[in-house]
Design an enzyme around this catalytic site. Sequence first.
Site, short mmCIF file in Angstrom:
data_model
loop_
_atom_site.label_atom_id
_atom_site.label_comp_id
_atom_site.label_asym_id
_atom_site.label_seq_id
_atom_site.Cartn_x
_atom_site.Cartn_y
_atom_site.Cartn_z
N ASP A 1 -25.26 66.21 29.99
CA ASP A 1 -26.12 65.03 30.11
C ASP A 1 -26.55 64.54 28.73
O ASP A 1 -26.61 63.33 28.48
CB ASP A 1 -27.34 65.33 30.98
CG ASP A 1 -27.00 65.40 32.47
OD1 ASP A 1 -25.86 65.06 32.83
OD2 ASP A 1 -27.88 65.80 33.26
N ASP B 1 -38.85 64.95 31.75
CA ASP B 1 -38.69 66.12 30.88
C ASP B 1 -39.93 66.40 30.04
O ASP B 1 -40.41 67.55 29.99
CB ASP B 1 -37.48 65.91 29.94
CG ASP B 1 -36.19 65.71 30.70
OD1 ASP B 1 -35.43 66.67 30.85
OD2 ASP B 1 -35.94 64.57 31.15
N ASP C 1 -32.36 67.14 27.44
CA ASP C 1 -32.26 67.03 28.91
C ASP C 1 -32.38 68.42 29.53
O ASP C 1 -31.45 69.22 29.46
CB ASP C 1 -30.92 66.39 29.30
CG ASP C 1 -30.89 66.04 30.78
OD1 ASP C 1 -31.21 64.90 31.13
OD2 ASP C 1 -30.53 66.92 31.59
N HIS D 1 -25.76 66.80 35.81
CA HIS D 1 -26.80 67.83 35.93
C HIS D 1 -26.50 69.10 35.15
O HIS D 1 -27.14 70.13 35.37
CB HIS D 1 -27.11 68.16 37.40
CG HIS D 1 -27.56 66.97 38.19
ND1 HIS D 1 -28.73 66.31 37.92
CD2 HIS D 1 -26.97 66.31 39.23
CE1 HIS D 1 -28.87 65.30 38.77
NE2 HIS D 1 -27.80 65.27 39.57
N GLU E 1 -32.71 71.36 32.42
CA GLU E 1 -32.42 71.72 33.81
C GLU E 1 -33.47 72.76 34.20
O GLU E 1 -33.89 73.57 33.37
CB GLU E 1 -31.02 72.27 33.97
CG GLU E 1 -29.91 71.28 33.62
CD GLU E 1 -29.99 69.98 34.38
OE1 GLU E 1 -30.36 70.01 35.59
OE2 GLU E 1 -29.69 68.92 33.79
#
Length: 266
Positions: free
Chosen positions: A241, A178, A79, A236, A81
């Site tokens: 996550d 992603d 995941d 987030h 960011e």
Amino acid sequence: VSDASGCSMITLLHTGAAKFPQNLLPRARQTVRSLLPAAVLRVYNSIVSRKLASHSFGASMAAMSSFPPQRYHYFLVLDFEATCDKPQIHPQEIIEFPILKLNGRTMEIESTFHMYVQPVVHPQLTPFCTELTGIIQGMVDGQPSLQQVLERVDEWMAKEGLLDPSVKSIFVTCGDWDLKVMLPGQCQYLGLPVADYFKQWINLKKAYSFAMGSWPKNGLLDMNKGLNLQHIGRPHSGIDDCKNIANIMKTLAHRGFIFKQTSKPF
């Protein structure tokens, strides 16, 4: 028979039961019961009840830990960011790169890869980005570039035995962004190749909808709510996550769900 000797007889009968002839054991236990005072008999019955409850609990735990085998040896939960603002900045750049290696047989986390990444096009994080992700400027300043992080991912994959052709593994993400948009888009912008193992994945939202019959509009929050799971950590945060994704996968697997690739071949 005294209470003390009665308790001794109970202990002897339980500890010696394995060595006692099985055809005589019920009769011996009945004889002991007939000789016991009421107070000691209550203790005996309490012991038996606790043992039965313990065995029942153990059986239920064993049932919970057994589930159908998955198609993959390992699931690689990922995941990202990325840099962001309102209105959105372009190009976006990955600033957190976490992967959890989930054993496909036990659905437990076996290894973690986690690095922060130095953005180069927009090196200064916006207040919106920090508020959303919890990532502050000092967490990305001086960190490796995306190219360097991708090299370390490859080293980690090799160390974990994930590059062995006989080992089946696949990435898992919450959505297609992603690996369909973010990573290939940034790699194209920087002129970097995308490794083949990033080109197939499982979209957890699709897997959840297949298993539960409803689409999780709010992603992880809806999936946790639908499965009565407590949300882990901060929304987030990439690594948090990933932990939520892993927990949701484990729960679905225990319910008998078999995970399959959802992405189309590149």
